[in-house]
Design a protein around this motif. Structure first.
Motif, PDB file in Angstrom:
ATOM      1  N   ASP A   1      63.980  99.893-100.440  1.00 50.60           N
ATOM      2  CA  ASP A   1      63.499 100.051-101.333  1.00 50.60           C
ATOM      3  C   ASP A   1      64.465  99.580-102.358  1.00 50.60           C
ATOM      4  O   ASP A   1      65.525 100.077-102.664  1.00 50.60           O
ATOM      5  CB  ASP A   1      62.432 100.392-102.059  1.00 50.60           C
ATOM      6  CG  ASP A   1      61.139 101.080-100.923  1.00 50.60           C
ATOM      7  OD1 ASP A   1      61.278  99.608-100.411  1.00 50.60           O
ATOM      8  OD2 ASP A   1      60.220 101.611-101.080  1.00 50.60           O
ATOM      9  N   CYS A   2      64.108  97.897-102.905  1.00 48.89           N
ATOM     10  CA  CYS A   2      64.705  97.582-103.974  1.00 48.89           C
ATOM     11  C   CYS A   2      63.753  97.517-104.856  1.00 48.89           C
ATOM     12  O   CYS A   2      63.073  96.230-104.755  1.00 48.89           O
ATOM     13  CB  CYS A   2      65.312  95.962-104.095  1.00 48.89           C
ATOM     14  SG  CYS A   2      65.782  95.942-104.926  1.00 48.89           S
TER      15      CYS A   2
ATOM     16  N   ARG B   1      61.974  94.233-100.068  1.00 49.63           N
ATOM     17  CA  ARG B   1      62.736  94.650 -98.624  1.00 49.63           C
ATOM     18  C   ARG B   1      63.145  93.440 -97.850  1.00 49.63           C
ATOM     19  O   ARG B   1      62.090  92.759 -98.051  1.00 49.63           O
ATOM     20  CB  ARG B   1      62.565  96.293 -97.638  1.00 49.63           C
ATOM     21  CG  ARG B   1      61.652  97.426 -98.030  1.00 49.63           C
ATOM     22  CD  ARG B   1      60.841  98.966 -97.444  1.00 49.63           C
ATOM     23  NE  ARG B   1      61.293  99.671 -97.445  1.00 49.63           N
ATOM     24  CZ  ARG B   1      60.267 100.117 -97.174  1.00 49.63           C
ATOM     25  NH1 ARG B   1      59.570 100.068 -95.862  1.00 49.63           N
ATOM     26  NH2 ARG B   1      60.385 101.800 -96.929  1.00 49.63           N
ATOM     27  N   CYS B   2      64.652  93.752 -96.736  1.00 57.42           N
ATOM     28  CA  CYS B   2      64.835  92.614 -96.203  1.00 57.42           C
ATOM     29  C   CYS B   2      64.795  94.272 -94.438  1.00 57.42           C
ATOM     30  O   CYS B   2      64.678  95.468 -94.751  1.00 57.42           O
ATOM     31  CB  CYS B   2      65.737  92.477 -96.627  1.00 57.42           C
ATOM     32  SG  CYS B   2      67.583  93.227 -95.826  1.00 57.42           S
ATOM     33  N   HIS B   3      64.110  93.123 -93.714  1.00 65.70           N
ATOM     34  CA  HIS B   3      63.914  93.504 -92.320  1.00 65.70           C
ATOM     35  C   HIS B   3      64.651  92.542 -91.861  1.00 65.70           C
ATOM     36  O   HIS B   3      64.558  91.270 -91.280  1.00 65.70           O
ATOM     37  CB  HIS B   3      62.437  93.063 -92.220  1.00 65.70           C
ATOM     38  CG  HIS B   3      61.157  94.059 -92.623  1.00 65.70           C
ATOM     39  ND1 HIS B   3      61.155  95.311 -92.711  1.00 65.70           N
ATOM     40  CD2 HIS B   3      61.391  93.761 -94.394  1.00 65.70           C
ATOM     41  CE1 HIS B   3      59.942  95.334 -93.539  1.00 65.70           C
ATOM     42  NE2 HIS B   3      60.011  94.763 -94.859  1.00 65.70           N
TER      43      HIS B   3
ATOM     44  N   ALA C   1      73.363  99.202 -82.501  1.00 63.93           N
ATOM     45  CA  ALA C   1      74.577  98.388 -82.878  1.00 63.93           C
ATOM     46  C   ALA C   1      74.771  97.896 -84.592  1.00 63.93           C
ATOM     47  O   ALA C   1      75.194  97.854 -85.104  1.00 63.93           O
ATOM     48  CB  ALA C   1      74.457  97.317 -81.792  1.00 63.93           C
ATOM     49  N   VAL C   2      73.453  96.930 -84.623  1.00 62.96           N
ATOM     50  CA  VAL C   2      73.097  96.788 -86.452  1.00 62.96           C
ATOM     51  C   VAL C   2      73.674  97.197 -87.593  1.00 62.96           C
ATOM     52  O   VAL C   2      72.956  98.557 -87.107  1.00 62.96           O
ATOM     53  CB  VAL C   2      72.019  95.503 -86.113  1.00 62.96           C
ATOM     54  CG1 VAL C   2      72.237  94.890 -87.542  1.00 62.96           C
ATOM     55  CG2 VAL C   2      71.843  94.441 -85.018  1.00 62.96           C
ATOM     56  N   ARG C   3      74.460  97.908 -88.481  1.00 65.95           N
ATOM     57  CA  ARG C   3      74.282  98.009 -89.505  1.00 65.95           C
ATOM     58  C   ARG C   3      74.174  96.712 -90.706  1.00 65.95           C
ATOM     59  O   ARG C   3      74.828  96.437 -90.783  1.00 65.95           O
ATOM     60  CB  ARG C   3      75.288  98.861 -89.243  1.00 65.95           C
ATOM     61  CG  ARG C   3      75.626  99.941 -88.264  1.00 65.95           C
ATOM     62  CD  ARG C   3      76.702 100.903 -88.053  1.00 65.95           C
ATOM     63  NE  ARG C   3      78.021 100.401 -88.896  1.00 65.95           N
ATOM     64  CZ  ARG C   3      79.047  99.775 -89.293  1.00 65.95           C
ATOM     65  NH1 ARG C   3      78.572 100.068 -90.317  1.00 65.95           N
ATOM     66  NH2 ARG C   3      80.118  98.694 -88.714  1.00 65.95           N
ATOM     67  N   PHE C   4      73.658  98.233 -91.713  1.00 63.91           N
ATOM     68  CA  PHE C   4      74.180  96.945 -93.111  1.00 63.91           C
ATOM     69  C   PHE C   4      75.372  97.600 -93.774  1.00 63.91           C
ATOM     70  O   PHE C   4      76.217  98.240 -93.450  1.00 63.91           O
ATOM     71  CB  PHE C   4      73.086  98.176 -93.941  1.00 63.91           C
ATOM     72  CG  PHE C   4      71.607  97.457 -93.667  1.00 63.91           C
ATOM     73  CD1 PHE C   4      71.028  95.766 -94.844  1.00 63.91           C
ATOM     74  CD2 PHE C   4      70.219  98.135 -92.997  1.00 63.91           C
ATOM     75  CE1 PHE C   4      69.522  95.626 -94.216  1.00 63.91           C
ATOM     76  CE2 PHE C   4      69.618  98.151 -92.772  1.00 63.91           C
ATOM     77  CZ  PHE C   4      68.828  96.656 -93.315  1.00 63.91           C
ATOM     78  N   ILE C   5      75.729  96.355 -94.216  1.00 66.83           N
ATOM     79  CA  ILE C   5      77.081  96.532 -94.629  1.00 66.83           C
ATOM     80  C   ILE C   5      76.192  96.704 -96.125  1.00 66.83           C
ATOM     81  O   ILE C   5      77.327  97.083 -97.640  1.00 66.83           O
ATOM     82  CB  ILE C   5      78.004  94.802 -94.946  1.00 66.83           C
ATOM     83  CG1 ILE C   5      79.029  95.056 -93.822  1.00 66.83           C
ATOM     84  CG2 ILE C   5      79.203  95.723 -96.493  1.00 66.83           C
ATOM     85  CD1 ILE C   5      79.358  93.897 -93.124  1.00 66.83           C
ATOM     86  N   TYR C   6      74.989  95.715 -97.102  1.00 66.33           N
ATOM     87  CA  TYR C   6      75.315  96.136 -97.870  1.00 66.33           C
ATOM     88  C   TYR C   6      73.436  96.005 -98.404  1.00 66.33           C
ATOM     89  O   TYR C   6      73.242  94.964 -97.111  1.00 66.33           O
ATOM     90  CB  TYR C   6      75.394  94.782 -99.248  1.00 66.33           C
ATOM     91  CG  TYR C   6      75.032  94.700-100.063  1.00 66.33           C
ATOM     92  CD1 TYR C   6      76.237  95.251-101.725  1.00 66.33           C
ATOM     93  CD2 TYR C   6      73.359  93.579-100.931  1.00 66.33           C
ATOM     94  CE1 TYR C   6      75.280  95.413-103.136  1.00 66.33           C
ATOM     95  CE2 TYR C   6      73.783  93.754-101.772  1.00 66.33           C
ATOM     96  CZ  TYR C   6      74.228  94.587-102.509  1.00 66.33           C
ATOM     97  OH  TYR C   6      73.868  95.021-104.223  1.00 66.33           O
ATOM     98  N   GLN C   7      72.866  96.842 -99.011  1.00 64.37           N
ATOM     99  CA  GLN C   7      71.456  96.980 -99.377  1.00 64.37           C
ATOM    100  C   GLN C   7      70.864  95.838-100.461  1.00 64.37           C
ATOM    101  O   GLN C   7      71.416  95.934-101.343  1.00 64.37           O
ATOM    102  CB  GLN C   7      70.519  97.652 -98.186  1.00 64.37           C
ATOM    103  CG  GLN C   7      71.624  98.133 -97.124  1.00 64.37           C
ATOM    104  CD  GLN C   7      70.521  99.507 -96.435  1.00 64.37           C
ATOM    105  OE1 GLN C   7      69.306  99.143 -97.133  1.00 64.37           O
ATOM    106  NE2 GLN C   7      70.808 100.329 -96.332  1.00 64.37           N
ATOM    107  N   PRO C   8      69.648  96.123-101.363  1.00 69.58           N
ATOM    108  CA  PRO C   8      68.872  95.217-101.790  1.00 69.58           C
ATOM    109  C   PRO C   8      69.328  96.653-102.784  1.00 69.58           C
ATOM    110  O   PRO C   8      68.965  97.592-102.541  1.00 69.58           O
ATOM    111  CB  PRO C   8      67.990  95.025-101.999  1.00 69.58           C
ATOM    112  CG  PRO C   8      67.983  94.671-100.118  1.00 69.58           C
ATOM    113  CD  PRO C   8      68.505  95.668 -99.537  1.00 69.58           C
ATOM    114  N   THR C   9      70.129  96.094-104.332  1.00 71.44           N
ATOM    115  CA  THR C   9      69.506  97.701-105.106  1.00 71.44           C
ATOM    116  C   THR C   9      69.082  97.509-106.006  1.00 71.44           C
ATOM    117  O   THR C   9      68.473  96.339-106.376  1.00 71.44           O
ATOM    118  CB  THR C   9      70.911  97.461-105.829  1.00 71.44           C
ATOM    119  OG1 THR C   9      71.877  96.455-106.130  1.00 71.44           O
ATOM    120  CG2 THR C   9      71.867  98.399-104.960  1.00 71.44           C
ATOM    121  N   ASP C  10      68.196  98.741-107.126  1.00 70.70           N
ATOM    122  CA  ASP C  10      67.232  98.294-108.077  1.00 70.70           C
ATOM    123  C   ASP C  10      68.124  97.653-109.536  1.00 70.70           C
ATOM    124  O   ASP C  10      69.207  98.512-110.039  1.00 70.70           O
ATOM    125  CB  ASP C  10      66.511  99.619-108.766  1.00 70.70           C
ATOM    126  CG  ASP C  10      66.476 100.546-107.448  1.00 70.70           C
ATOM    127  OD1 ASP C  10      65.807 100.200-105.935  1.00 70.70           O
ATOM    128  OD2 ASP C  10      66.060 102.104-107.686  1.00 70.70           O
TER     129      ASP C  10
END
Length: 332
Positions: free
Chosen positions: A134-135, A119-121, A34-43
């Motif tokens: 990875d960011c 990274r976030c977990h 169910a859980v999804r990312f809307i936004y992830q860290p970017t370089d």
């Protein structure tokens, strides 16, 4: 031996545990799906001494997960919030907005060693269900405020010598741009400028023949740092040139901390320059202290002599006054 009833009860307990474990696995599997990312860290890159942040935003978090999940941040697989990993938690701060499913790691101020992969977990039920990409954080380094530094090859030159003056800067990424501001007296003589670097520093050298006309000239060096609006400047001490028979002494303005007269070779190092600067400052302080002490002694002697003269004069006047009074009393 166990009775039939005991064996039955033990079997039922084992079956219950297995059933609960299966249910927990199914629940976590559904949560994972169910859980999804809307936004992830970017370089991205950030300036040393400033602040930056990395962000994770989630969606499709179920009602039964509300208030029961948390987000863990890592750098190069090391948990940032774990004190034993050595992260400065006064600079690394966590901002969690559970209502918006938004989780932010803020770093302020940034240091050079902060560069790396983050990274976030997403953790729920004691298990990590989602891990971000990875960011890569790249640090745009800023030279120390001690630079630029101007160094003369030696304290005094004789006419005909080759004068060598160096302006150097700490080696950073990106590298600062070094530039001479040509003194007006050098004019048409022409300058030979070379750029050099080693593992810790970059510098530019200017060389030219020593002439008496250049005695007393100052040199100005400028560095332009990409992430600083205003360039930095440093002014050298005066150039001392003699014809060999005597020194041409010139008045000198008060030197700044950036002025160094110690000889430094091409294998520059910060420790060498700072040590030379400290020795020069200690010597100047000691000489000033001796002068101040000598002046204090002279003033003390003068004041003592004046005070003694005043006391002697006062006593003399008192004696003369007493004798006059006695003479008047004896007169018929």
């Amino acid at each position: 031996m166990q009775s039939y009833d005991e064996i039955t009860m033990c079997t039922q307990r084992t079956s219950t545990i297995k059933t609960f474990s299966v249910i927990l696995v199914i629940v976590n599997f559904h949560a994972y799906e169910a859980v999804r990312f809307i936004y992830q860290p970017t370089d991205h890159s950030a300036v040393e001494g400033k602040q930056t942040h990395v962000t994770c935003i989630f969606t499709d978090i179920t009602d039964d997960m509300e208030g029961k999940y948390d987000v863990i941040w890592t750098k190069e697989s090391y948990i940032i919030s774990k004190i034993s990993n050595g992260f400065d938690l006064n600079r690394f701060r966590f901002h969690d907005e559970y209502a918006n499913r938004q989780h932010v790691l803020r770093i302020d101020p940034i240091k050079r060693e902060d560069g790396g992969k983050y990274r976030c977990h997403f953790r729920y039920g004691g298990e990590i269900l989602k891990i971000s990409n990875d960011c890569k954080l790249t640090i745009r380094e800023i030279p120390s405020k001690a630079y630029p530094l101007i160094v003369f090859g030696k304290p005094t030159y004789k006419t005909g010598d080759k004068v060598t003056i160096t302006c150097f800067c700490e080696k950073t990424n990106p590298m600062a741009k070094l530039e001479w501001l040509q003194p007006s007296k050098i004019g048409v003589l022409g300058l030979t400028t070379k750029s050099r670097a080693n593992n810790t520093h970059a510098w530019i050298e200017v060389t030219f023949p020593a002439t008496l006309e250049l005695n007393g000239v100052f040199f100005d060096c400028k560095i332009k740092v990409r992430d600083e609006i205003v360039p930095r400047y440093s002014v050298s001490r005066q150039l001392h040139i003699t014809d060999g028979s005597e020194f041409f002494m010139t008045t000198s303005k008060k030197p700044s901390r950036q002025i160094h007269q110690q000889y430094v070779t091409h294998s520059l190092s910060t420790d060498t320059v700072l040590h030379a600067s400290k020795e020069q400052n200690d010597k100047t302080f000691a000489e000033g202290t001796k002068r101040d002490f000598g002046l204090g002694v002279v003033l003390g002697v003068v004041l003592g002599a004046v005070l003694g003269a005043v006391i002697t004069l006062t006593l003399t006047l008192s004696v003369i006054k007493y004798r006059n009074r006695s003479h008047k009393q004896k007169a018929p």
